[in-house]
Design an enzyme around this catalytic site. Sequence first.
Site, PDB file in Angstrom:
ATOM      1  N   ASP A   1      42.797  32.425  42.410  1.00  0.00           N
ATOM      2  CA  ASP A   1      42.403  33.140  41.193  1.00  0.00           C
ATOM      3  C   ASP A   1      43.579  33.814  40.483  1.00  0.00           C
ATOM      4  O   ASP A   1      43.457  34.195  39.325  1.00  0.00           O
ATOM      5  CB  ASP A   1      41.361  34.221  41.531  1.00  0.00           C
ATOM      6  CG  ASP A   1      40.030  33.636  41.975  1.00  0.00           C
ATOM      7  OD1 ASP A   1      39.921  32.398  42.006  1.00  0.00           O
ATOM      8  OD2 ASP A   1      39.107  34.409  42.290  1.00  0.00           O
TER       9      ASP A   1
ATOM     10  N   ARG B   1      36.555  34.915  39.786  1.00  0.00           N
ATOM     11  CA  ARG B   1      35.517  35.922  40.017  1.00  0.00           C
ATOM     12  C   ARG B   1      35.668  37.104  39.057  1.00  0.00           C
ATOM     13  O   ARG B   1      34.752  37.414  38.303  1.00  0.00           O
ATOM     14  CB  ARG B   1      35.640  36.386  41.466  1.00  0.00           C
ATOM     15  CG  ARG B   1      34.836  37.546  41.879  1.00  0.00           C
ATOM     16  CD  ARG B   1      34.975  37.743  43.364  1.00  0.00           C
ATOM     17  NE  ARG B   1      34.242  36.734  44.092  1.00  0.00           N
ATOM     18  CZ  ARG B   1      32.927  36.805  44.365  1.00  0.00           C
ATOM     19  NH1 ARG B   1      32.227  37.863  43.976  1.00  0.00           N
ATOM     20  NH2 ARG B   1      32.326  35.857  45.035  1.00  0.00           N
TER      21      ARG B   1
ATOM     22  N   GLY C   1      40.891  41.132  49.958  1.00  0.00           N
ATOM     23  CA  GLY C   1      40.136  41.608  51.123  1.00  0.00           C
ATOM     24  C   GLY C   1      41.041  41.704  52.339  1.00  0.00           C
ATOM     25  O   GLY C   1      41.001  42.678  53.107  1.00  0.00           O
TER      26      GLY C   1
ATOM     27  N   MET D   1      36.568  28.252  38.947  1.00  0.00           N
ATOM     28  CA  MET D   1      36.480  29.507  39.697  1.00  0.00           C
ATOM     29  C   MET D   1      37.177  30.638  38.936  1.00  0.00           C
ATOM     30  O   MET D   1      37.929  30.397  37.991  1.00  0.00           O
ATOM     31  CB  MET D   1      37.062  29.336  41.092  1.00  0.00           C
ATOM     32  CG  MET D   1      36.104  28.617  42.033  1.00  0.00           C
ATOM     33  SD  MET D   1      36.759  28.504  43.707  1.00  0.00           S
ATOM     34  CE  MET D   1      35.356  27.768  44.553  1.00  0.00           C
TER      35      MET D   1
ATOM     36  N   GLY E   1      44.003  37.208  50.542  1.00  0.00           N
ATOM     37  CA  GLY E   1      43.837  37.820  49.230  1.00  0.00           C
ATOM     38  C   GLY E   1      43.590  39.314  49.330  1.00  0.00           C
ATOM     39  O   GLY E   1      44.022  39.978  50.285  1.00  0.00           O
TER      40      GLY E   1
ATOM     41  N   ARG F   1      35.638  34.448  56.445  1.00  0.00           N
ATOM     42  CA  ARG F   1      35.517  35.654  55.631  1.00  0.00           C
ATOM     43  C   ARG F   1      35.014  36.825  56.490  1.00  0.00           C
ATOM     44  O   ARG F   1      34.249  37.663  56.058  1.00  0.00           O
ATOM     45  CB  ARG F   1      34.595  35.395  54.437  1.00  0.00           C
ATOM     46  CG  ARG F   1      35.200  34.443  53.396  1.00  0.00           C
ATOM     47  CD  ARG F   1      34.584  34.668  52.048  1.00  0.00           C
ATOM     48  NE  ARG F   1      34.982  33.711  51.028  1.00  0.00           N
ATOM     49  CZ  ARG F   1      36.027  33.887  50.219  1.00  0.00           C
ATOM     50  NH1 ARG F   1      36.786  34.948  50.341  1.00  0.00           N
ATOM     51  NH2 ARG F   1      36.302  32.998  49.290  1.00  0.00           N
TER      52      ARG F   1
HETATM   53  O1  F6P Z   1      38.450  34.360  45.824  1.00  0.00           O
HETATM   54  C1  F6P Z   1      38.768  33.044  45.586  1.00  0.00           C
HETATM   55  C2  F6P Z   1      37.556  32.242  45.257  1.00  0.00           C
HETATM   56  O2  F6P Z   1      38.006  30.942  45.047  1.00  0.00           O
HETATM   57  C3  F6P Z   1      36.713  32.763  44.073  1.00  0.00           C
HETATM   58  O3  F6P Z   1      37.163  32.311  42.849  1.00  0.00           O
HETATM   59  C4  F6P Z   1      35.328  32.266  44.413  1.00  0.00           C
HETATM   60  O4  F6P Z   1      34.344  33.105  43.876  1.00  0.00           O
HETATM   61  C5  F6P Z   1      35.313  32.324  45.898  1.00  0.00           C
HETATM   62  O5  F6P Z   1      36.641  32.195  46.346  1.00  0.00           O
HETATM   63  C6  F6P Z   1      34.418  31.251  46.529  1.00  0.00           C
HETATM   64  O6  F6P Z   1      34.531  31.345  47.903  1.00  0.00           O
HETATM   65  P1  F6P Z   1      33.694  30.605  49.024  1.00  0.00           P
HETATM   66  O7  F6P Z   1      34.652  29.662  49.671  1.00  0.00           O
HETATM   67  O8  F6P Z   1      33.285  31.678  49.954  1.00  0.00           O
HETATM   68  O9  F6P Z   1      32.565  29.883  48.367  1.00  0.00           O
END
Ligand code: F6P
Length: 343
Positions: free
Chosen positions: A129, A173, A106, A171, A104, A73
């Site tokens: 999502d 968000r 970002g 999930m 996605g 990320r």
């Molecule tokens: O953006 C996709 C997602 O699966 C969201 O639904 C969730 O909040 C996030 O990724 C969780 O990501 P990480 O892998 O950083 O915990």
Amino acid sequence: MGKIGILTSGGDCPGLNAVIRGAVLKGETVYGQEFVGFLDGWRGLVEGDVMPLDRSSVRGLAREGGTILGTSRIGPYSEPHGGAENIAKVLDELGIDGVIAIGGEGTASASKRLFEDGINIVGVPKTIDNDLDATDYTFGFDTAVEIATEAIDRLRTTGNSHKRCMVLEVMGRHAGWIALYSGIAGGAHAILIPEQPESLNQICAWVTSVKNRGRSPMVVVAEGFTLPDMDQAHSTKGVDGFNRPRLGGIAEVLAPLIEERTGIETRSTVLGHIQRGGSPTGFDRVLATRLGMAVTDLVADKHWGHMVALRGTAIVRVDFGEALANHKTVPQDQYQEIRVIFG
Ligand code: F6P
């Protein structure tokens, strides 16, 4: 057309490997393109950390979950070495003519900025999502819905045995698509999503009416759901690399509240990353393969600044700006359609 670098960025998603395979197979066969993969998302691009990608390295990949390239990320403008100038230098040194970024929201906004700063870049949309407006479906979503539906089925048998209320958190968000689809598929008695506020009174009324019919209530909640007295989604785990709060745990908040109000024993389960792991469904493999193949057409046409998307059954091209214009959230009428049978 020469050498292309592929990267996967942001949260992983079943189908990423199928995109990589589709792109390499079509790119090599039809256009004579050559590929390398950047490791760990933008980090690999910023640092020039690549692995070779050819027909033999993508063999059998359509069914593999995760991403063989790794992901992170981290953004392409992150200090100390990020930025378009450095990236242009890295691409030049490696003899790479263009970049395919699979990611996605970002990733798409970082790609847009890089394109505006002169980098040859195209994109493939990805998120479990399903909240990108430019595309009717994103690969990974169908797989997540299957996994969540199976979880509901399993929770219902144990819930029925103990005559408990079961709360499953999935999930989602900003958008409740996974909760909505899996909740409908699994016959949930209430589905709670970020787009639609519901009061604790209303939730407890649904739970109680299910119990009064002699059934065990099943509630599905998206991680981004908020009760009316919460000013933001439940988050106790800090922020991620894009500075967004890490969500998760709203089911654990709701379960004791439901139990206290209704007197019905209530248990919560947070499904978490289980819904992002493992093999993609057939639907997601097909969608991901088609998107991967189609993105090589963009490269061949030098249609930089665009990404591929699904509209109906056709794969189309949209520019990054259009792709980012709106979040695709669950419309009110689509929620109401199923809400009338809650409880
Ligand atoms: O953006 C996709 C997602 O699966 C969201 O639904 C969730 O909040 C996030 O990724 C969780 O990501 P990480 O892998 O950083 O915990």
